[in-house]
Design a protein around this motif. Structure first.
Motif, short mmCIF file in Angstrom:
data_model
loop_
_atom_site.label_atom_id
_atom_site.label_comp_id
_atom_site.label_asym_id
_atom_site.label_seq_id
_atom_site.Cartn_x
_atom_site.Cartn_y
_atom_site.Cartn_z
N HIS A 150 0.99 -1.19 -0.17
CA HIS A 150 0.07 0.02 -0.19
C HIS A 150 0.77 1.25 0.14
N PHE A 151 0.23 2.40 -0.48
CA PHE A 151 0.92 3.59 -0.15
C PHE A 151 0.33 3.88 1.15
N SER A 152 1.74 4.67 1.73
CA SER A 152 1.52 4.71 3.25
C SER A 152 1.74 6.23 3.54
N THR A 153 0.63 6.92 3.81
CA THR A 153 0.88 8.44 3.99
C THR A 153 0.80 8.83 5.63
N ASP A 215 6.69 19.49 7.71
CA ASP A 215 5.47 20.22 7.46
C ASP A 215 4.49 19.89 6.24
N ARG A 216 4.65 18.69 5.71
CA ARG A 216 3.71 18.26 4.87
C ARG A 216 3.80 16.65 4.76
N THR A 217 2.93 15.99 4.28
CA THR A 217 2.75 14.44 4.28
C THR A 217 3.94 13.83 3.73
N ARG A 218 4.20 12.51 4.51
CA ARG A 218 5.22 11.70 4.21
C ARG A 218 4.78 10.58 3.60
N THR A 219 5.01 10.17 2.51
CA THR A 219 4.73 8.96 1.78
C THR A 219 5.39 7.98 1.18
N CYS A 220 5.35 6.83 1.33
CA CYS A 220 5.97 5.62 1.00
C CYS A 220 5.24 4.65 0.22
N LEU A 221 5.78 3.81 -0.64
CA LEU A 221 5.00 2.83 -0.86
C LEU A 221 5.51 1.29 -0.54
N LEU A 222 4.80 0.65 0.25
CA LEU A 222 5.18 -0.40 1.25
C LEU A 222 4.98 -1.59 0.64
N ALA A 223 5.69 -2.52 0.48
CA ALA A 223 5.22 -3.94 0.07
C ALA A 223 5.92 -4.98 0.98
N ASP A 224 5.27 -6.04 1.24
CA ASP A 224 5.47 -7.04 2.45
C ASP A 224 5.84 -8.38 1.62
N LEU A 225 7.15 -8.48 1.69
CA LEU A 225 7.81 -9.79 0.61
C LEU A 225 8.29 -10.75 1.61
N TRP A 226 8.35 -11.95 0.97
CA TRP A 226 8.87 -13.04 1.51
C TRP A 226 10.46 -12.91 1.81
N HIS A 227 10.83 -13.16 3.03
CA HIS A 227 12.11 -12.84 3.70
C HIS A 227 12.88 -13.76 2.43
N PRO A 228 13.91 -13.21 1.78
CA PRO A 228 14.88 -14.16 0.80
C PRO A 228 15.44 -15.37 1.36
#
Length: 251
Positions: A150-153, A215-228
């Motif tokens: 998900h996008f995490s804001t 002073d503004r939103t922080r957004t990352c795109l997060l992905a839950d992956l299998w541990h290598p």
């Protein structure tokens, strides 16, 4: 374990070998719940033996994950532009993030993958991120079907309290979309700042927290992956095991 889980495990062993699930079975032993864990990993519920006790990982170090990492970073400008447009024009596509511990209104999420499948409604909202995730995480099997992307804001002033996630056999990838000054993340004993357009990779079974003092939103795109460091038979068994446990808890 239940008869259903036993049957699944027996089938996987018959197909791949008697010892392929040794670590998963060892994880289920009650005595393993607190033994051989890092002090900042104690609150995680499930810790698969043999996974390196490394909080931060190099996102470029794993051949299995590298195509996804490269595709996300290369497409960052388009992903950012589409996310910003969605935030301005389609705010209803975002929702309060529902962590298993808490629901936060100042932590907004736009889901691309959830409940074991891509979220089709998000494709027209964030087409580039959706495509990259599908081609390089879902179709390749590196995404953990038990979790999400998900996008995490984080809104200005928001903070995510210190916590450990449920287990160590998946790993969290962050693509930094838009990062104001004052936005940081701590995993175990090390605090880092996201670098826009680059990825971070960490083991979230270790205690971690994040905050946005900007002073503004922080957004990352997060992905839950299998541990290598997990194997394909282990991934199949863990998916079946955790799905059954979730059903029992819901019932």
């Amino acid at each position: 374990m239940t008869p259903e889980i036993d049957a699944h495990f027996d089938r996987i062993k018959a197909e791949h070998g008697h010892d392929v699930l040794a670590r998963v079975e060892e994880m289920l032993e009650p005595r393993r719940r607190s033994e051989q864990r890092h002090p900042l990993q104690q609150a995680a519920k499930w810790v698969l033996p043999g996974i390196p006790q490394t909080p931060w990982h190099d996102p470029y170090a794993y051949p299995e994950l590298l195509p996804l990492v490269r595709a996300l970073e290369e497409n960052h400008p388009r992903i950012k532009a589409e996310q910003e447009q969605a935030w301005e024009e389609r705010r209803g596509s975002f929702s309060d993030y529902e962590h298993y511990l808490v629901r936060q209104r100042n932590w907004q999420a736009l889901y691309l993958y959830r409940d074991g499948a891509l979220v089709g409604e998000s494709e027209p909202v964030a087409p580039t991120a959706y495509r990259v995730l599908k081609e390089h995480a879902v179709d390749t099997g590196v995404i953990c079907p038990l979790l999400e992307s998900h996008f995490s804001t984080l809104l200005p002033g928001a903070a995510i309290k210190p916590h450990c996630d449920l287990w160590n056999f998946s790993i969290n990838l962050h693509l930094a979309i838009d990062i104001p000054e004052g936005a940081r993340i701590r995993v175990a004993e090390e605090t880092r700042q996201w670098e826009e357009g680059r990825t971070l990779l960490f083991d979230y079974s270790f205690e971690h927290e994040a905050w946005n003092d900007g002073d503004r939103t922080r957004t990352c795109l997060l992905a839950d992956l299998w541990h290598p460091d997990t194997t394909l038979p282990e991934r199949e068994a863990l998916t079946l095991l955790m799905t059954e446990i979730q059903k029992m808890m819901a019932g």
